[in-house]
Design a protein around this motif. Structure first.
Motif, PDB file in Angstrom:
ATOM      1  N   MET A 168     -46.664  10.805 -10.910  1.00  0.00           N
ATOM      2  CA  MET A 168     -46.457   9.587 -11.467  1.00  0.00           C
ATOM      3  C   MET A 168     -47.819   9.381 -12.482  1.00  0.00           C
ATOM      4  O   MET A 168     -48.778   9.579 -12.234  1.00  0.00           O
ATOM      5  CB  MET A 168     -46.522   8.610 -10.316  1.00  0.00           C
ATOM      6  N   SER A 169     -47.189   9.270 -13.561  1.00  0.00           N
ATOM      7  CA  SER A 169     -48.258   8.722 -14.736  1.00  0.00           C
ATOM      8  C   SER A 169     -48.438   7.178 -14.527  1.00  0.00           C
ATOM      9  O   SER A 169     -47.447   6.459 -14.474  1.00  0.00           O
ATOM     10  CB  SER A 169     -47.937   9.201 -15.957  1.00  0.00           C
ATOM     11  N   VAL A 170     -49.596   6.872 -14.925  1.00  0.00           N
ATOM     12  CA  VAL A 170     -50.248   5.588 -15.020  1.00  0.00           C
ATOM     13  C   VAL A 170     -50.497   5.200 -16.723  1.00  0.00           C
ATOM     14  O   VAL A 170     -50.998   5.769 -17.145  1.00  0.00           O
ATOM     15  CB  VAL A 170     -51.453   5.269 -14.271  1.00  0.00           C
ATOM     16  N   LYS A 171     -49.596   4.068 -17.020  1.00  0.00           N
ATOM     17  CA  LYS A 171     -50.122   3.779 -18.362  1.00  0.00           C
ATOM     18  C   LYS A 171     -51.281   3.006 -18.559  1.00  0.00           C
ATOM     19  O   LYS A 171     -51.778   1.934 -17.858  1.00  0.00           O
ATOM     20  CB  LYS A 171     -48.798   2.655 -18.822  1.00  0.00           C
ATOM     21  N   LYS A 172     -52.252   3.450 -19.530  1.00  0.00           N
ATOM     22  CA  LYS A 172     -53.335   3.002 -19.712  1.00  0.00           C
ATOM     23  C   LYS A 172     -52.964   1.922 -21.068  1.00  0.00           C
ATOM     24  O   LYS A 172     -52.661   2.087 -22.182  1.00  0.00           O
ATOM     25  CB  LYS A 172     -54.225   4.024 -20.154  1.00  0.00           C
ATOM     26  N   HIS A 173     -53.572   0.683 -20.669  1.00  0.00           N
ATOM     27  CA  HIS A 173     -53.270  -0.377 -21.818  1.00  0.00           C
ATOM     28  C   HIS A 173     -54.505  -0.534 -22.727  1.00  0.00           C
ATOM     29  O   HIS A 173     -55.513  -0.092 -22.067  1.00  0.00           O
ATOM     30  CB  HIS A 173     -53.162  -1.731 -21.093  1.00  0.00           C
ATOM     31  N   THR A 174     -54.389  -0.612 -23.865  1.00  0.00           N
ATOM     32  CA  THR A 174     -55.396  -0.904 -24.791  1.00  0.00           C
ATOM     33  C   THR A 174     -55.945  -2.213 -24.506  1.00  0.00           C
ATOM     34  O   THR A 174     -55.570  -3.024 -23.618  1.00  0.00           O
ATOM     35  CB  THR A 174     -54.694  -0.863 -26.315  1.00  0.00           C
ATOM     36  N   ASP A 175     -57.220  -2.462 -24.891  1.00  0.00           N
ATOM     37  CA  ASP A 175     -57.957  -3.573 -24.795  1.00  0.00           C
ATOM     38  C   ASP A 175     -57.362  -4.870 -25.149  1.00  0.00           C
ATOM     39  O   ASP A 175     -57.190  -5.884 -24.646  1.00  0.00           O
ATOM     40  CB  ASP A 175     -59.197  -3.589 -25.495  1.00  0.00           C
ATOM     41  N   GLU A 176     -56.593  -4.766 -26.350  1.00  0.00           N
ATOM     42  CA  GLU A 176     -55.634  -5.983 -26.938  1.00  0.00           C
ATOM     43  C   GLU A 176     -54.552  -6.163 -26.053  1.00  0.00           C
ATOM     44  O   GLU A 176     -54.407  -7.372 -25.770  1.00  0.00           O
ATOM     45  CB  GLU A 176     -55.272  -5.468 -28.261  1.00  0.00           C
ATOM     46  N   ALA A 177     -53.844  -5.298 -25.517  1.00  0.00           N
ATOM     47  CA  ALA A 177     -52.696  -5.332 -24.608  1.00  0.00           C
ATOM     48  C   ALA A 177     -53.241  -5.983 -23.220  1.00  0.00           C
ATOM     49  O   ALA A 177     -52.415  -6.944 -22.723  1.00  0.00           O
ATOM     50  CB  ALA A 177     -52.115  -3.999 -24.180  1.00  0.00           C
ATOM     51  N   LYS A 178     -54.570  -5.476 -22.645  1.00  0.00           N
ATOM     52  CA  LYS A 178     -54.896  -6.211 -21.483  1.00  0.00           C
ATOM     53  C   LYS A 178     -55.354  -7.584 -21.813  1.00  0.00           C
ATOM     54  O   LYS A 178     -55.035  -8.399 -20.875  1.00  0.00           O
ATOM     55  CB  LYS A 178     -56.357  -5.507 -21.170  1.00  0.00           C
ATOM     56  N   LYS A 179     -55.831  -7.921 -22.759  1.00  0.00           N
ATOM     57  CA  LYS A 179     -56.226  -9.405 -23.241  1.00  0.00           C
ATOM     58  C   LYS A 179     -54.779 -10.084 -23.353  1.00  0.00           C
ATOM     59  O   LYS A 179     -54.953 -11.163 -22.862  1.00  0.00           O
ATOM     60  CB  LYS A 179     -56.883  -9.269 -24.657  1.00  0.00           C
ATOM     61  N   LYS A 180     -53.859  -9.719 -23.732  1.00  0.00           N
ATOM     62  CA  LYS A 180     -52.651 -10.412 -23.946  1.00  0.00           C
ATOM     63  C   LYS A 180     -51.950 -10.696 -22.736  1.00  0.00           C
ATOM     64  O   LYS A 180     -51.321 -11.793 -22.316  1.00  0.00           O
ATOM     65  CB  LYS A 180     -51.596  -9.812 -24.924  1.00  0.00           C
ATOM     66  N   ILE A 181     -52.012  -9.489 -21.700  1.00  0.00           N
ATOM     67  CA  ILE A 181     -51.447  -9.604 -20.525  1.00  0.00           C
ATOM     68  C   ILE A 181     -52.285 -10.698 -19.751  1.00  0.00           C
ATOM     69  O   ILE A 181     -51.803 -11.883 -18.939  1.00  0.00           O
ATOM     70  CB  ILE A 181     -51.589  -8.496 -19.712  1.00  0.00           C
ATOM     71  N   SER A 182     -53.539 -10.753 -19.741  1.00  0.00           N
ATOM     72  CA  SER A 182     -54.354 -11.787 -18.951  1.00  0.00           C
ATOM     73  C   SER A 182     -54.093 -13.232 -19.394  1.00  0.00           C
ATOM     74  O   SER A 182     -53.953 -14.076 -18.439  1.00  0.00           O
ATOM     75  CB  SER A 182     -55.961 -11.323 -19.313  1.00  0.00           C
ATOM     76  N   GLU A 183     -54.221 -13.156 -20.767  1.00  0.00           N
ATOM     77  CA  GLU A 183     -53.787 -14.700 -21.094  1.00  0.00           C
ATOM     78  C   GLU A 183     -52.513 -15.119 -20.664  1.00  0.00           C
ATOM     79  O   GLU A 183     -52.279 -16.221 -20.325  1.00  0.00           O
ATOM     80  CB  GLU A 183     -53.868 -14.611 -22.559  1.00  0.00           C
ATOM     81  N   SER A 184     -51.218 -14.391 -20.776  1.00  0.00           N
ATOM     82  CA  SER A 184     -50.072 -14.664 -20.402  1.00  0.00           C
ATOM     83  C   SER A 184     -50.069 -14.938 -18.692  1.00  0.00           C
ATOM     84  O   SER A 184     -49.334 -15.960 -18.516  1.00  0.00           O
ATOM     85  CB  SER A 184     -48.932 -13.455 -20.701  1.00  0.00           C
ATOM     86  N   GLN A 185     -50.830 -14.360 -17.984  1.00  0.00           N
ATOM     87  CA  GLN A 185     -50.955 -14.576 -16.388  1.00  0.00           C
ATOM     88  C   GLN A 185     -51.538 -15.854 -16.188  1.00  0.00           C
ATOM     89  O   GLN A 185     -51.170 -16.600 -15.370  1.00  0.00           O
ATOM     90  CB  GLN A 185     -51.610 -13.390 -15.793  1.00  0.00           C
ATOM     91  N   LYS A 186     -52.642 -16.140 -16.857  1.00  0.00           N
ATOM     92  CA  LYS A 186     -53.292 -17.466 -16.939  1.00  0.00           C
ATOM     93  C   LYS A 186     -52.507 -18.581 -17.242  1.00  0.00           C
ATOM     94  O   LYS A 186     -52.199 -19.551 -16.593  1.00  0.00           O
ATOM     95  CB  LYS A 186     -54.537 -17.478 -17.841  1.00  0.00           C
ATOM     96  N   LYS A 187     -51.680 -18.496 -18.413  1.00  0.00           N
ATOM     97  CA  LYS A 187     -50.797 -19.485 -18.787  1.00  0.00           C
ATOM     98  C   LYS A 187     -49.616 -19.666 -17.597  1.00  0.00           C
ATOM     99  O   LYS A 187     -49.251 -20.847 -17.396  1.00  0.00           O
ATOM    100  CB  LYS A 187     -50.228 -19.309 -20.126  1.00  0.00           C
ATOM    101  N   ARG A 188     -49.200 -18.774 -17.063  1.00  0.00           N
ATOM    102  CA  ARG A 188     -48.156 -18.656 -15.977  1.00  0.00           C
ATOM    103  C   ARG A 188     -48.695 -19.380 -14.731  1.00  0.00           C
ATOM    104  O   ARG A 188     -47.981 -20.401 -14.164  1.00  0.00           O
ATOM    105  CB  ARG A 188     -47.578 -17.216 -15.684  1.00  0.00           C
ATOM    106  N   TYR A 189     -50.116 -19.071 -14.318  1.00  0.00           N
ATOM    107  CA  TYR A 189     -50.650 -19.484 -13.346  1.00  0.00           C
ATOM    108  C   TYR A 189     -50.681 -21.069 -13.457  1.00  0.00           C
ATOM    109  O   TYR A 189     -50.550 -21.823 -12.521  1.00  0.00           O
ATOM    110  CB  TYR A 189     -51.930 -18.973 -12.979  1.00  0.00           C
TER     111      TYR A 189
END
Length: 56
Positions: A1-22
């Motif tokens: 099983m391969s793990v997708k490596k996110h770019t720093d930009e993608a990680k930032k977007k994911i983090s921001e969306s999780q914070k908003k959702r919370y």
């Protein structure tokens, strides 16, 4: 099983969306999620405790 490596930009977007959702969650939903996590953690701890006896 391969793990997708996110770019720093993608990680930032994911983090921001999780914070908003919370932030938009109700207090009841936050408590529900917290309780679910605590219950699962206790199950994992019990399993680890039982596995420690198998090593002997």
């Amino acid at each position: 099983m391969s793990v997708k490596k996110h770019t720093d930009e993608a990680k930032k977007k994911i983090s921001e969306s999780q914070k908003k959702r919370y932030q938009n969650m109700s207090a009841e939903r936050k408590k529900e999620i917290s309780d679910k996590i605590k219950k699962r953690w206790k199950e994992i701890q019990r399993a680890m405790y039982l596995l420690s006896f198998e090593k002997d």
